[in-house]
Design a protein around this motif. Structure first.
Motif, PDB file in Angstrom:
ATOM      1  N   ILE A 115      -0.716 -26.034  13.430  1.00 22.95           N
ATOM      2  CA  ILE A 115      -1.572 -26.150  14.614  1.00 22.95           C
ATOM      3  C   ILE A 115      -2.327 -24.831  14.741  1.00 22.95           C
ATOM      4  O   ILE A 115      -1.719 -23.772  14.895  1.00 22.95           O
ATOM      5  N   VAL A 116      -3.658 -24.895  14.675  1.00 22.34           N
ATOM      6  CA  VAL A 116      -4.450 -23.678  14.533  1.00 22.34           C
ATOM      7  C   VAL A 116      -5.755 -23.798  15.317  1.00 22.34           C
ATOM      8  O   VAL A 116      -6.335 -24.883  15.416  1.00 22.34           O
ATOM      9  N   GLY A 117      -6.201 -22.675  15.871  1.00 30.04           N
ATOM     10  CA  GLY A 117      -7.489 -22.632  16.539  1.00 30.04           C
ATOM     11  C   GLY A 117      -8.622 -22.465  15.540  1.00 30.04           C
ATOM     12  O   GLY A 117      -8.422 -22.046  14.398  1.00 30.04           O
ATOM     13  N   ASP A 118      -9.837 -22.773  15.982  1.00 35.54           N
ATOM     14  CA  ASP A 118     -10.990 -22.688  15.084  1.00 35.54           C
ATOM     15  C   ASP A 118     -11.221 -21.259  14.591  1.00 35.54           C
ATOM     16  O   ASP A 118     -11.587 -21.044  13.436  1.00 35.54           O
ATOM     17  N   GLY A 119     -10.989 -20.255  15.459  1.00 37.64           N
ATOM     18  CA  GLY A 119     -11.220 -18.875  15.046  1.00 37.64           C
ATOM     19  C   GLY A 119     -10.284 -18.451  13.940  1.00 37.64           C
ATOM     20  O   GLY A 119     -10.692 -17.822  12.953  1.00 37.64           O
ATOM     21  N   SER A 120      -9.006 -18.792  14.065  1.00 36.51           N
ATOM     22  CA  SER A 120      -8.028 -18.422  13.047  1.00 36.51           C
ATOM     23  C   SER A 120      -8.236 -19.225  11.766  1.00 36.51           C
ATOM     24  O   SER A 120      -8.088 -18.704  10.661  1.00 36.51           O
ATOM     25  N   TYR A 121      -8.601 -20.496  11.908  1.00 37.17           N
ATOM     26  CA  TYR A 121      -8.876 -21.316  10.727  1.00 37.17           C
ATOM     27  C   TYR A 121     -10.014 -20.721   9.908  1.00 37.17           C
ATOM     28  O   TYR A 121      -9.962 -20.686   8.676  1.00 37.17           O
ATOM     29  N   MET A 122     -11.033 -20.207  10.585  1.00 38.12           N
ATOM     30  CA  MET A 122     -12.174 -19.638   9.875  1.00 38.12           C
ATOM     31  C   MET A 122     -11.819 -18.350   9.141  1.00 38.12           C
ATOM     32  O   MET A 122     -12.491 -17.965   8.185  1.00 38.12           O
ATOM     33  N   MET A 123     -10.775 -17.671   9.587  1.00 40.62           N
ATOM     34  CA  MET A 123     -10.368 -16.421   8.931  1.00 40.62           C
ATOM     35  C   MET A 123      -9.909 -16.649   7.495  1.00 40.62           C
ATOM     36  O   MET A 123     -10.215 -15.871   6.600  1.00 40.62           O
ATOM     37  N   LEU A 124      -9.120 -17.740   7.294  1.00 43.64           N
ATOM     38  CA  LEU A 124      -8.554 -17.974   5.963  1.00 43.64           C
ATOM     39  C   LEU A 124      -8.075 -19.412   5.904  1.00 43.64           C
ATOM     40  O   LEU A 124      -7.106 -19.776   6.566  1.00 43.64           O
ATOM     41  N   ASN A 125      -8.756 -20.216   5.124  1.00 42.19           N
ATOM     42  CA  ASN A 125      -8.410 -21.637   5.053  1.00 42.19           C
ATOM     43  C   ASN A 125      -8.325 -22.182   3.641  1.00 42.19           C
ATOM     44  O   ASN A 125      -8.029 -23.357   3.436  1.00 42.19           O
TER      45      ASN A 125
END
Length: 627
Positions: free
Chosen positions: A478-488
């Motif tokens: 479960i992840v927010g958009d900001g953290s997902y954009m950091m490293l996906n």
């Protein structure tokens, strides 16, 4: 004459890792003998492909090599793998020199802070110095023996640069000692100069027959044990704070027995959550800044805080203002942690130490009225969690609590008794606070949170590492958009490796958590929400996360609301490959229940009246801190 085998440094290192076996205690109590190093994540470059790469290819049947997409991602996955195994197994990671190596620095720091084992094997510059400066070499004007890998020194527990083959005979056992030591456990870096990787040496045969690894469980010193017992017996209103050490020591049964026998209520840190089943009558839930009203209320009233296996970091303690009047007893294997805030230390393995305490405290119980009151508060909080996670937001955008509820309820939708077998993975943003309060953990380890380093971008890679460790469990990131954009990018690795994870992305269009903190500190909304960051001539962000997930090989969908999220989660649970579910959420609503002050320094001087008011409130709050 001692028997020997002629191998390169790389071949010897790989053969040694492949030979390591560990006695691994599973969550159900079963004991297995398993490879200690489950495999090597590798991204090859000119620094390691010809040396270590050749050795790994030759031993791929005994020591699997896994392909990743980023060095930080693979190292994060290796950290998560070790955490999911309660530090009993590891994965190694190897990169080329230069950016390949320094990309892993964040993961090394993460493992260092969280006391988790990680074996880093970055390539290094030539020992011969003949091709200097080699491609990607960092040159120091004043120190000829410095390379980019020296950056690992402050974020590892043990660092060594292998300058000659025979050095490996000392360095590898030392590395293993640190990786498996209950007090010193943390990341290890063995920097491997690319020419040394290929050097041959006659290795003693017995080097490749290391002893079976068994995790040590040191008992408490008799005098410290007696002092701890005296302190506990003098307490009427004790409160346990269960930290990550409870899980690393696999002391959940000992914790439950101690709490029940002595009537002591339990609160849980981020790292310690799932130490005690959420529905145990004495489980008050999360403590600290992201804590429940039940746990934080008990912390303010207790006369003894019994910290078990916790670092007592500021998010747990409300920057040490939450329990300022209580005495402190710390059971911990690490002396630094046990002695924090001048508490009474009890140095021991958590499981062993709790067993010793239970035997020595026979007949002692906390004040019955205190135990009964805490049970009442625990039950009231459990009811409130149900209300928060089953609320229907109607036409409004949902917030994290409602998404969390939909995730858990989707398990019963597909015929499961509950979501107890799910492992939820998270690391940063608003979600850690909401999950800490609201995720219901019934089994040890089914709450997997990096809140030691709170590394944005850990989530997807961490989910892959957890799935590698626990393939039989449903792993839900479960992840927010900001953290997902950091490293996906390790989403693509999960597809490549056939390790299904479910990724639920909450899109609030920016760094909503930090914007709230910004405004709460008197500041103006600035540089956090995407729509507020568009300069003249720029374009508003229109990221399609579902399309991105599909481009990485996963099945992906953007859902309209929490009801559709539940429906798509039913499908996702039945799927065989990685799934991405995206839902729009709001950052304006959060769970108001519970919480505690957290020290965030506010400017003494500002043109904004709001900052001045926030600074005065900040100074007032600081008067409550434990000195």
């Amino acid at each position: 004459m001692q028997a020997s085998t002629r191998l390169t440094v790389s071949q010897a290192l790989v053969r040694y890792l492949a030979a390591l076996k560990a006695e691994v205690i599973q969550p159900d109590g079963r004991t297995d003998i398993l490879p200690y190093c489950a495999g090597v994540f590798a991204i090859f470059g000119h620094g390691n492909v010809a040396g270590l790469g050749e050795a790994l290819q030759a031993e791929k049947d005994r020591l699997p090599t896994l392909r990743a997409h980023t060095e930080q991602g693979m190292a994060n996955a290796a950290v998560a793998f070790a955490k999911a195994h309660f530090r009993q197994r590891i994965m190694a990671v190897t990169s080329s020199i230069g950016p390949g190596a320094t990309n892993m620095l964040t993961s090394a720091a993460l493992a260092h802070v969280a006391r988790l084992p990680l074996l880093l094997l970055p390539a290094d510059v030539f020992v011969s110095r003949l091709p200097d400066p080699v491609l990607q070499q960092v040159e120091s004007f004043g120190q000829g023996d410095v390379s980019a890998n020296d950056c690992f020194r402050p974020v590892t527990r043990y660092f060594d640069r292998i300058m000659a083959p025979e050095q490996l005979l000392v360095a590898l056992p030392r590395a293993l000692q640190v990786l498996t030591d209950p007090a010193q456990c943390g990341p290890v870096c063995l920097a491997l100069p690319q020419d040394v990787q290929t050097f041959a040496h006659d290795w003693p045969e017995d080097f490749f027959h290391p002893a079976l690894i068994r995790m040590r469980r040191p008992p408490a010193d008799a005098q410290e044990l007696a002092a701890a017992c005296a302190l506990l017996k003098s307490a009427k209103r004790p409160l346990i704070v269960a930290g990550g050490g409870v899980l690393y020591s696999q002391a959940w049964d000992a914790l439950r027995s101690f709490a029940q026998t002595h009537g002591v209520p339990v609160s849980e840190t981020q790292a310690g959550k799932s130490s005690l089943a959420w529905d145990h009558p004495l489980n008050l839930g999360a403590i600290g800044v992201s804590g429940s009203p039940a746990a934080n209320g008990a912390a303010e009233q207790c006369d003894l805080l019994f910290a078990i296996g916790t670092r007592l970091q500021d998010f747990t303690t409300g920057s040490h203002a939450l329990y300022a009047q209580a005495r402190l007893l710390s059971l911990n294997i690490q002396p630094l942690d046990a002695a924090k805030k001048r508490g009474q230390p009890l140095l021991a393995d958590v499981r062993t130490g709790l067993g010793q305490l239970t035997a020595a405290l026979a007949g002692w119980r906390a004040d019955p009225d205190w135990s009964a009151s805490c049970r009442h508060q625990a039950a009231a909080w459990a009811t409130r969690v149900t209300e928060l996670t089953t609320h229907d937001p109607g036409d409004a955008l949902p917030y994290d609590a409602e998404v969390i509820g939909a995730v858990r309820e989707s398990a019963t939708d597909v015929g499961l008794d509950s979501a107890d077998n799910d492992i939820v993975v998270c690391a940063a943003g608003t979600l850690p606070a909401e999950l800490h309060k609201l995720w219901r953990s019934a089994l040890p380890g089914n709450y997997h949170m990096d809140y030691a380093y709170s590394c944005m971008g850990y989530e997807v890679a961490g989910g892959l590492g957890v799935k590698l460790a626990r393939p039989e469990r449903e792993v839900i990131v479960i992840v927010g958009d900001g953290s997902y954009m950091m490293l996906n990018s390790e989403l693509a690795s999960s597809v490549l490796l056939g390790r299904k994870i479910i990724v639920v992305i909450l899109d609030n269009r920016g760094y909503g958590c930090i914007e709230r903190l910004q405004i709460g500190s008197g500041g103006a909304s600035f540089n956090n929400m995407l729509d507020d960051c568009v300069p003249e001539g720029g374009a508003r962000s229109a990221i399609d996360f579902a399309m991105h997930g599909r481009s990485m090989g996963a099945d992906a969908v953007h859902v309209r609301d929490t009801e559709e999220l539940r429906s798509e989660l039913r499908r996702a649970r039945a799927a065989s490959k990685s799934q991405v579910l995206v839902i729009n959420t709001t950052h304006q609503r959060t769970t108001g229940d519970g919480g505690a002050w957290w020290e965030v320094a506010v400017p003494e001087v500002s043109a904004r009246a709001e900052v001045g008011a926030a600074h005065r409130a900040y100074l007032q709050a600081k008067t409550r801190q434990r000195r």
